[in-house]
Design a protein around this motif. Structure first.
Motif, PDB file in Angstrom:
ATOM      1  N   LEU A  59       0.831  -1.218   0.000  1.00 37.94           N
ATOM      2  CA  LEU A  59       0.000   0.000   0.000  1.00 37.94           C
ATOM      3  C   LEU A  59       0.857   1.256   0.000  1.00 37.94           C
ATOM      4  O   LEU A  59       0.538   2.239  -0.673  1.00 37.94           O
ATOM      5  CB  LEU A  59      -0.947  -0.011   1.203  1.00 37.94           C
ATOM      6  CG  LEU A  59      -2.036  -1.077   1.168  1.00 37.94           C
ATOM      7  CD1 LEU A  59      -2.839  -1.062   2.469  1.00 37.94           C
ATOM      8  CD2 LEU A  59      -2.945  -0.889  -0.027  1.00 37.94           C
ATOM      9  N   GLN A  60       1.951   1.235   0.730  1.00 38.60           N
ATOM     10  CA  GLN A  60       2.858   2.381   0.747  1.00 38.60           C
ATOM     11  C   GLN A  60       3.496   2.575  -0.631  1.00 38.60           C
ATOM     12  O   GLN A  60       3.601   3.713  -1.119  1.00 38.60           O
ATOM     13  CB  GLN A  60       3.937   2.199   1.810  1.00 38.60           C
ATOM     14  CG  GLN A  60       4.793   3.422   1.995  1.00 38.60           C
ATOM     15  CD  GLN A  60       5.800   3.252   3.115  1.00 38.60           C
ATOM     16  OE1 GLN A  60       6.168   2.137   3.486  1.00 38.60           O
ATOM     17  NE2 GLN A  60       6.257   4.353   3.658  1.00 38.60           N
ATOM     18  N   ASP A 112       0.915   4.078  -2.880  1.00 42.64           N
ATOM     19  CA  ASP A 112       0.646   5.473  -2.510  1.00 42.64           C
ATOM     20  C   ASP A 112       1.768   6.414  -2.947  1.00 42.64           C
ATOM     21  O   ASP A 112       1.520   7.547  -3.354  1.00 42.64           O
ATOM     22  CB  ASP A 112       0.436   5.566  -1.001  1.00 42.64           C
ATOM     23  CG  ASP A 112       0.009   6.950  -0.555  1.00 42.64           C
ATOM     24  OD1 ASP A 112      -0.942   7.506  -1.154  1.00 42.64           O
ATOM     25  OD2 ASP A 112       0.610   7.474   0.406  1.00 42.64           O
ATOM     26  N   ARG A 159       1.525   6.675 -10.381  1.00 48.22           N
ATOM     27  CA  ARG A 159       0.254   6.027 -10.026  1.00 48.22           C
ATOM     28  C   ARG A 159      -0.017   4.805 -10.896  1.00 48.22           C
ATOM     29  O   ARG A 159      -1.134   4.564 -11.318  1.00 48.22           O
ATOM     30  CB  ARG A 159      -0.906   7.005 -10.106  1.00 48.22           C
ATOM     31  CG  ARG A 159      -0.782   8.207  -9.236  1.00 48.22           C
ATOM     32  CD  ARG A 159      -1.023   7.800  -7.806  1.00 48.22           C
ATOM     33  NE  ARG A 159      -0.985   8.978  -6.937  1.00 48.22           N
ATOM     34  CZ  ARG A 159      -0.309   9.007  -5.818  1.00 48.22           C
ATOM     35  NH1 ARG A 159       0.398   7.983  -5.444  1.00 48.22           N
ATOM     36  NH2 ARG A 159      -0.314  10.080  -5.056  1.00 48.22           N
TER      37      ARG A 159
END
Length: 63
Positions: free
Chosen positions: A48-49, A52, A57
């Motif tokens: 997830l990091q 993010d 993206r």
């Protein structure tokens, strides 16, 4: 959790490979490759990091 990437968007910064080397790597062109499409739950935070902090993206986390 399932991880996918959009390699055509990748800019090769390498953030993903540094933050979650068990799940991400870079090919000879410096673009992201997914080593584990369905990583274990204990790798979730790093994945997830990485998603993010990805400047383009290009990382998607499903589920």
């Amino acid at each position: 959790m399932r991880v996918t990437t959009e390699r055509d968007r990748c800019v090769g910064s390498g953030q993903c490979a540094m933050l979650s080397p068990e799940v991400f790597d870079q090919d000879d062109e410096g673009l992201v490759t997914v080593l584990q499409e369905e990583p274990a739950d204990e790798l979730r935070e790093g994945v997830l990091q990485a998603a993010d902090l990805c400047p383009s993206r290009s990382i998607r986390v499903h589920g």
